[in-house]
Every structure is written in C-alpha cells, then in structure tokens.
Design a protein around this motif. Structure first.
Motif, PDB file in Angstrom:
ATOM      1  N   LEU A  67       1.917   5.295   1.265  1.00 13.16           N
ATOM      2  CA  LEU A  67       1.683   6.489   0.469  1.00 13.16           C
ATOM      3  C   LEU A  67       0.549   6.211  -0.506  1.00 13.16           C
ATOM      4  CD1 LEU A  67       5.341   7.551  -0.451  1.00 13.16           C
ATOM      5  CD2 LEU A  67       3.864   8.590   1.287  1.00 13.16           C
ATOM      6  N   ALA A  68      -0.351   7.164  -0.652  1.00 17.13           N
ATOM      7  CA  ALA A  68      -1.417   7.046  -1.643  1.00 17.13           C
ATOM      8  C   ALA A  68      -0.871   7.577  -2.967  1.00 17.13           C
ATOM      9  CB  ALA A  68      -2.638   7.842  -1.209  1.00 17.13           C
ATOM     10  N   LEU A  69      -0.818   6.725  -3.997  1.00 22.94           N
ATOM     11  CA  LEU A  69      -0.278   7.117  -5.287  1.00 22.94           C
ATOM     12  C   LEU A  69      -1.350   7.696  -6.198  1.00 22.94           C
ATOM     13  CD1 LEU A  69       2.160   4.142  -5.998  1.00 22.94           C
ATOM     14  CD2 LEU A  69       2.575   6.267  -4.752  1.00 22.94           C
ATOM     15  N   SER A  70      -2.550   7.211  -6.079  1.00 21.85           N
ATOM     16  CA  SER A  70      -3.686   7.658  -6.887  1.00 21.85           C
ATOM     17  C   SER A  70      -4.922   7.044  -6.252  1.00 21.85           C
ATOM     18  CB  SER A  70      -3.534   7.189  -8.337  1.00 21.85           C
ATOM     19  OG  SER A  70      -3.688   5.781  -8.414  1.00 21.85           O
ATOM     20  N   PRO A  71      -6.119   7.353  -6.764  1.00 21.06           N
ATOM     21  CA  PRO A  71      -7.305   6.697  -6.186  1.00 21.06           C
ATOM     22  C   PRO A  71      -7.240   5.179  -6.195  1.00 21.06           C
ATOM     23  CG  PRO A  71      -7.970   8.558  -7.524  1.00 21.06           C
ATOM     24  CD  PRO A  71      -6.481   8.389  -7.738  1.00 21.06           C
ATOM     25  N   ARG A  72      -6.472   4.585  -7.114  1.00 21.75           N
ATOM     26  CA  ARG A  72      -6.355   3.126  -7.173  1.00 21.75           C
ATOM     27  C   ARG A  72      -4.946   2.624  -6.900  1.00 21.75           C
ATOM     28  NH1 ARG A  72     -10.233   0.097  -9.152  1.00 21.75           N
ATOM     29  NH2 ARG A  72      -8.788  -1.417 -10.067  1.00 21.75           N
ATOM     30  N   GLY A  73      -4.026   3.529  -6.627  1.00 19.50           N
ATOM     31  CA  GLY A  73      -2.643   3.130  -6.415  1.00 19.50           C
ATOM     32  C   GLY A  73      -2.198   3.363  -4.989  1.00 19.50           C
ATOM     33  N   ALA A  74      -1.235   2.566  -4.527  1.00 20.48           N
ATOM     34  CA  ALA A  74      -0.713   2.707  -3.170  1.00 20.48           C
ATOM     35  C   ALA A  74       0.664   2.090  -3.078  1.00 20.48           C
ATOM     36  CB  ALA A  74      -1.650   2.042  -2.169  1.00 20.48           C
ATOM     37  N   LEU A  75       1.422   2.567  -2.102  1.00 21.08           N
ATOM     38  CA  LEU A  75       2.739   2.026  -1.814  1.00 21.08           C
ATOM     39  C   LEU A  75       2.839   1.835  -0.313  1.00 21.08           C
ATOM     40  CD1 LEU A  75       5.979   2.512  -3.457  1.00 21.08           C
ATOM     41  CD2 LEU A  75       6.001   3.472  -1.171  1.00 21.08           C
ATOM     42  N   VAL A  76       3.331   0.666   0.126  1.00 20.52           N
ATOM     43  CA  VAL A  76       3.523   0.380   1.543  1.00 20.52           C
ATOM     44  C   VAL A  76       4.981   0.032   1.777  1.00 20.52           C
ATOM     45  CG1 VAL A  76       1.150  -0.335   2.037  1.00 20.52           C
ATOM     46  CG2 VAL A  76       2.785  -2.027   1.181  1.00 20.52           C
ATOM     47  N   PHE A  77       5.505   0.385   2.959  1.00 21.80           N
ATOM     48  CA  PHE A  77       6.917   0.159   3.238  1.00 21.80           C
ATOM     49  C   PHE A  77       7.115  -0.221   4.691  1.00 21.80           C
ATOM     50  CE2 PHE A  77       5.930   4.705   3.365  1.00 21.80           C
ATOM     51  CZ  PHE A  77       6.299   5.063   4.652  1.00 21.80           C
ATOM     52  N   GLY A  78       8.202  -0.959   4.948  1.00 19.11           N
ATOM     53  CA  GLY A  78       8.404  -1.400   6.320  1.00 19.11           C
ATOM     54  C   GLY A  78       9.723  -2.088   6.581  1.00 19.11           C
ATOM     55  N   MET A  79       9.643  -3.238   7.239  1.00 19.95           N
ATOM     56  CA  MET A  79      10.828  -3.927   7.753  1.00 19.95           C
ATOM     57  C   MET A  79      11.785  -4.347   6.644  1.00 19.95           C
ATOM     58  SD  MET A  79       9.388  -6.392  10.818  1.00 19.95           S
ATOM     59  CE  MET A  79      11.062  -6.951  11.186  1.00 19.95           C
ATOM     60  N   ARG A  80      13.091  -4.273   7.001  1.00 24.82           N
ATOM     61  CA  ARG A  80      14.171  -4.801   6.156  1.00 24.82           C
ATOM     62  C   ARG A  80      14.130  -4.240   4.731  1.00 24.82           C
ATOM     63  NH1 ARG A  80      12.156  -9.304   8.976  1.00 24.82           N
ATOM     64  NH2 ARG A  80      13.537  -9.988  10.645  1.00 24.82           N
ATOM     65  N   GLY A  81      13.714  -2.994   4.586  1.00 22.54           N
ATOM     66  CA  GLY A  81      13.703  -2.362   3.267  1.00 22.54           C
ATOM     67  C   GLY A  81      12.627  -2.867   2.336  1.00 22.54           C
ATOM     68  N   ASN A  82      11.624  -3.535   2.858  1.00 19.76           N
ATOM     69  CA  ASN A  82      10.564  -4.068   2.005  1.00 19.76           C
ATOM     70  C   ASN A  82       9.583  -2.974   1.603  1.00 19.76           C
ATOM     71  OD1 ASN A  82      10.397  -7.204   1.562  1.00 19.76           O
ATOM     72  ND2 ASN A  82      11.337  -6.878   3.575  1.00 19.76           N
ATOM     73  N   VAL A  83       9.366  -2.858   0.283  1.00 24.29           N
ATOM     74  CA  VAL A  83       8.445  -1.888  -0.289  1.00 24.29           C
ATOM     75  C   VAL A  83       7.600  -2.609  -1.336  1.00 24.29           C
ATOM     76  CG1 VAL A  83       8.185   0.315  -1.479  1.00 24.29           C
ATOM     77  CG2 VAL A  83      10.146  -0.055   0.047  1.00 24.29           C
ATOM     78  N   ARG A  84       6.292  -2.439  -1.260  1.00 23.87           N
ATOM     79  CA  ARG A  84       5.365  -3.025  -2.235  1.00 23.87           C
ATOM     80  C   ARG A  84       4.481  -1.917  -2.799  1.00 23.87           C
ATOM     81  NH1 ARG A  84       8.153  -6.780  -0.728  1.00 23.87           N
ATOM     82  NH2 ARG A  84       7.618  -8.988  -0.604  1.00 23.87           N
ATOM     83  N   ARG A  85       4.088  -2.061  -4.079  1.00 25.32           N
ATOM     84  CA  ARG A  85       3.225  -1.081  -4.721  1.00 25.32           C
ATOM     85  C   ARG A  85       2.106  -1.779  -5.478  1.00 25.32           C
ATOM     86  NH1 ARG A  85       3.978  -0.247  -9.991  1.00 25.32           N
ATOM     87  NH2 ARG A  85       3.309   1.916  -9.852  1.00 25.32           N
ATOM     88  N   SER A  86       0.978  -1.079  -5.602  1.00 26.31           N
ATOM     89  CA  SER A  86      -0.171  -1.610  -6.331  1.00 26.31           C
ATOM     90  C   SER A  86      -0.765  -0.510  -7.200  1.00 26.31           C
ATOM     91  CB  SER A  86      -1.236  -2.124  -5.357  1.00 26.31           C
ATOM     92  OG  SER A  86      -2.412  -2.516  -6.054  1.00 26.31           O
TER      93      SER A  86
END
Length: 365
Positions: free
Chosen positions: A256-275
C-alpha cells in the motif's frame, strides 16, 4: 533462475487464492483444449466461483477469477452479470484507469482489455507473444559476448516453454505510461496507453528471477513487492528502480502506498513492514496475525485494512503501526477488497463475493 513452468510455491499459493487453486497454478495441460483460444464458459454460478481479483470501474464493481470468469455489478454487488471473455485461463488482477477503460491479466501470460467498463474483453497479449517480445528484445540488445548469449538462451527457453508464466499485477502512472509484472521477474512497460508493451526486466536488479507479485504507485513513484523479500522502488515512473532491504526474507504479496515517501508491504506468516522515509528504513507492524496477508486497502476514513488467507481482517488507524483483529460475520479465504460507495466492504475469495458492513464487525480482544 531459468524460466521454467510456474509451479505452486507456498508464496504463490497464498496470493493467488490459496489451496483451492493448486491444480490451476501448474498451468493448463497440453492435452486440454487451448485455453488461450477457448472463451470463458457462461455459468449461472459465476458469482460463486473462485475469484482472485476485484476492482471498481467508476461506480461499477468488476471481479475476475478462475477459468476466465469476469463478472460485473451496477447495484453494489446485489446482483452480478457475467462478461464476455475470449480466454479460459485464471485471471489474477484487474486494473481500471477510468470507468470504461481497464485491464485483466493472469495465467498463460494473458493480458485482456475492456473499453466498456468490463462487459466485454479482448485479448491484447498472451504468453506466446510475450515470449516472442522477450526473444526479439534479447536479439536487439546491445550486450556482447557471454551476456548476450545468456540473454538469448534465457529468452529462447521462455519461447520453448510456451505460455506458462502468469502476469500478476499492473500499474499505470498516467494515461500513457504503465508497467506489467509477473512470475520469474517478468516486467513489461508501455508508453502508449497499453497499445504496445516492451520487455523491461533490465530495469530491476533481479538476477534470480524472483516472482513480482504487486505494484502500487503514487504520482511518479511506485513500489514493487515480490518473492523472498524482494522490494523495489522507482521515482521516475518505472524507468529505473532501487532495491530496498526491509529486514524480512519471506515473500511479500502486496503493498500500500501511504504517502509519496511512505509505504506498507505485507505477506507470508502475517509479516507486515512499513516505511516513512522512502524505504530507507523499515519497521515491523504490530499485528495479531500468523496467516499470510493476501489483500489490503486504505479505507475512506484513512484507516488501513488487511485481509488474510483464513478470512480474518485487521485494521489500523495509525498508518500501519498497529493493527487490531476484526472478525467478519462470514470468514472466507480472501484475495482482494474494495470499499463501495455506500461504505460497505466487498471481498473476493474462494467462495465468490462477500459483502461486509463495517459497522457490523467489531475489534476482537
């Protein structure tokens, strides 16, 4: 990685809708009629079939899935009609650039286009044509010696394998410029509104040919998420990409694009990372999930919603720092989610379309 037939890895199983599609993920049997030429069969039960993609074309809802089925609804999902589709392959993604113009893509390297909001579709490209484009590009490349020989050999293997590699996602930056991604690092670009597509694998540093599952964008910036922790970011409409390190080596199925400089990625085993800093650093989101996350959406109230392969939902009101579990009335393995004009959620999955009113689901302790 040699471009051989697409096999059902655990990662692909989750994002392409899961255990019910094991046989389909192996591609069509050579003994079967050519699914690239056989139109999707009309069925009164189409709305209840396995659906892998869901999108909005203006106020219309469009869903797609196994055996080339595409359905559409003009009454918020209360009733559905089946579209005319020229192929019978499983379709993995839908993208619309206007209420009338859109694309469907999927197995066997199929790319379909609609100009009437999803009622009728025409085949624009398939895996045979995609392989030929890759081979022609390799022959025309400026590489010399071993590099050129390796590129040609890889392209020739792709041609010999036939249409066995699926496209998995597509993104348009504007009316003319777009990117098409898929298994084994497939990447194609268009600069003429999707009239023609050209191989662009060289834009991404992906020597192992990791599967590219998802692409999202905001303006000239886009993010690609893929297999084995692969994440790439571009700020020039996909002409060049930077490889990002998120701290997780498992596969990401969406972003998901959170903002021009932000993002969230998600995938296996409930892993979610944000920047928050264009992918320079990443933080692990707090989420009570252990199953693979297969779909995500920013809701109209600016909160974030994620769905997993077991049919559970998770919501965040702080830009993805923390998610709480919310259980829908009828859990089902979900593959995509949209929020309709009346605010309700519609989710595609192995049981067709599920409609959920947000005020009917509560956070779980």
């Amino acid at each position: 990685m040699t471009l051989t037939s697409f096999k059902p890895r655990p990662a692909a199983m989750a994002t392409l809708a899961l255990t019910a599609l094991t046989a389909l993920l192996c591609g069509p049997s050579r003994a079967e009629p050519d699914v690239l030429e056989r139109p999707a069969m009309q069925s009164a039960k189409a709305a209840g079939s396995v659906l892998l993609a869901l999108a909005q074309a203006g106020t219309r809802l469009v869903a797609a899935g196994e055996r080339g089925i595409i359905i559409w609804s003009d009454d918020g999902g209360a009733s559905w009609r089946q579209a005319s589709v020229p192929v019978s392959v499983s379709l993995t993604a839908l993208r619309f650039t206007s209420a009338r113009d859109g694309w469907a893509l999927g197995h066997s390297g199929v790319l379909l286009r609609t100009r009437d909001g999803g009622q009728t579709w025409a085949k624009q490209m398939d895996g045979k044509q995609a392989a030929a484009l890759v081979l022609n590009a390799a022959k025309a490349a400026g590489a010399q010696g071993p590099a050129l020989a390796e590129a040609k050999a890889e392209a020739e293997r792709m041609v010999a394998d036939g249409p066995s590699k699926p496209f998995l996602d597509l993104h348009f930056f504007d009316a003319q410029n777009g990117l098409l991604i898929g298994a084994f690092g497939l990447l194609f670009a268009t600069a003429d509104g999707g009239q023609t597509w050209q191989p662009a694998q060289q834009r991404v540093a992906n020597p192992q040919g990791k599967h590219l599952y998802s692409i999202v964008g905001d303006g000239a910036t886009c993010l690609i998420a893929g297999e084995q922790g692969a994440v790439y970011r571009s700020t020039d409409m996909g002409k060049t990409f930077t490889t990002l390190a998120t701290g997780y080596e498992g596969s990401y199925f969406g972003a998901l694009a959170l903002s021009p400089r932000g993002a969230l990625v998600f995938g296996m085993r409930g892993n979610v990372r944000r920047s928050d800093d264009a992918g320079a650093t990443w933080q692990k989101s707090e989420i009570p999930a252990s199953a693979s996350i297969t779909a995500g959406l920013r809701l109209r109230d600016a909160s974030l919603l994620l769905a997993d392969e077991t049919g559970q939902l998770y919501r965040s009101t702080d830009e993805g720092k923390r998610f709480v579990h919310i259980a829908p009335p009828q859990p089902s393995p979900f593959t995509a989610v949209v929020q309709h004009g009346d605010g309700k959620l519609l989710l595609s999955g192995v049981r067709g379309i599920t409609s959920v009113a947000l005020n009917s689901i509560k956070a779980q302790p």
